[in-house]
Motif scaffolding. Structure first.
Motif, mmCIF file in Angstrom:
data_model
loop_
_atom_site.group_PDB
_atom_site.id
_atom_site.type_symbol
_atom_site.label_atom_id
_atom_site.label_comp_id
_atom_site.label_asym_id
_atom_site.label_seq_id
_atom_site.Cartn_x
_atom_site.Cartn_y
_atom_site.Cartn_z
ATOM 1 N N LEU A 2 0.848 -1.185 0.000
ATOM 2 C CA LEU A 2 0.000 0.000 0.000
ATOM 3 C C LEU A 2 0.886 1.239 0.000
ATOM 4 N N ARG A 4 0.823 5.243 0.534
ATOM 5 C CA ARG A 4 -0.050 6.258 1.095
ATOM 6 C C ARG A 4 0.776 7.462 1.522
ATOM 7 N N LYS A 5 0.066 8.577 1.664
ATOM 8 C CA LYS A 5 0.691 9.784 2.178
ATOM 9 C C LYS A 5 1.075 9.537 3.638
ATOM 10 N N GLU A 52 5.051 15.519 -1.562
ATOM 11 C CA GLU A 52 4.345 14.300 -1.168
ATOM 12 C C GLU A 52 5.332 13.372 -0.481
ATOM 13 N N ILE A 54 5.721 9.957 1.081
ATOM 14 C CA ILE A 54 4.988 8.712 0.867
ATOM 15 C C ILE A 54 5.607 7.599 1.708
ATOM 16 N N GLU A 57 3.491 0.326 2.904
ATOM 17 C CA GLU A 57 3.188 -0.686 3.922
ATOM 18 C C GLU A 57 3.077 -2.052 3.263
ATOM 19 N N LYS A 61 0.556 -4.256 7.320
ATOM 20 C CA LYS A 61 0.487 -2.835 7.670
ATOM 21 C C LYS A 61 1.752 -2.320 8.363
ATOM 22 N N TRP A 106 5.875 3.564 -9.003
ATOM 23 C CA TRP A 106 4.767 4.337 -8.441
ATOM 24 C C TRP A 106 5.049 5.831 -8.581
ATOM 25 N N ARG A 110 2.900 8.607 -10.592
ATOM 26 C CA ARG A 110 2.369 9.781 -9.890
ATOM 27 C C ARG A 110 2.823 11.066 -10.571
#
Length: 150
Positions: A2, A4-5, A52, A54, A57, A61, A106, A110
């Motif tokens: 995952l 994520r920010k 950003e 980043i 995970e 998690k 990624w 982005r």
């Protein structure tokens, strides 16, 4: 995985990743608690829409990687936007599993979403494995970078 920010509570784990190599040990201060300067920097990064931070995970998690992506507006290239990748780090016990490649892929995706015309990064000359890694992913050492530390 995952992407994520990063959240404020991730700061200690991010600093631990940043400090977990020969060069990072010289410039970072990973202690418990993490110095306030890192939280102040996080707050500035988090408030800037062109930054950003980043984290990555795994399925459990656990934070296993981080990078910072900056979007820089230019007048050159017809007012183009340049994306800059910084501070790519992967947790030591999961290196070599393809996570770094997925992180860079990624970041490229982005940057395209944000309409950047180029994505760039620097890597320290003391990290020859990183240089080979980025070249394998299509990055070209087209410029000579220079820095002046204060």
């Amino acid at each position: 995985m995952l992407f994520r920010k990063a959240a404020r509570q991730d700061v200690p784990s991010i600093v631990q990743l940043l400090a977990n190599d020969k060069l990072g040990q010289l410039r970072e201060n990973y202690t418990d608690p993490v110095p306030d300067a890192y939280f102040t920097a996080f707050d500035h990064i988090n408030a800037d829409p062109n930054q950003e931070l980043i984290v990555v995970e795994n399925t459990e998690k656990e934070l296993i990687g981080t990078l910072q992506l900056s979007f820089i507006q230019y007048l050159t290239y017809r007012g183009g936007v340049r994306a800059q990748i910084e501070a790519v780090r992967i947790r030591e016990d999961v290196r070599g599993e393809g996570i770094g490649q997925k992180m860079i892929e990624w970041a490229i995706a982005r940057a395209r979403e944000r309409k950047a015309h180029v994505i760039q990064l620097t890597t320290d000359k003391q990290r020859p494995d990183a240089l080979r890694f980025y070249e394998k992913l299509g990055f070209n050492a087209s410029h000579e970078g220079m820095k002046l530390h204060f």
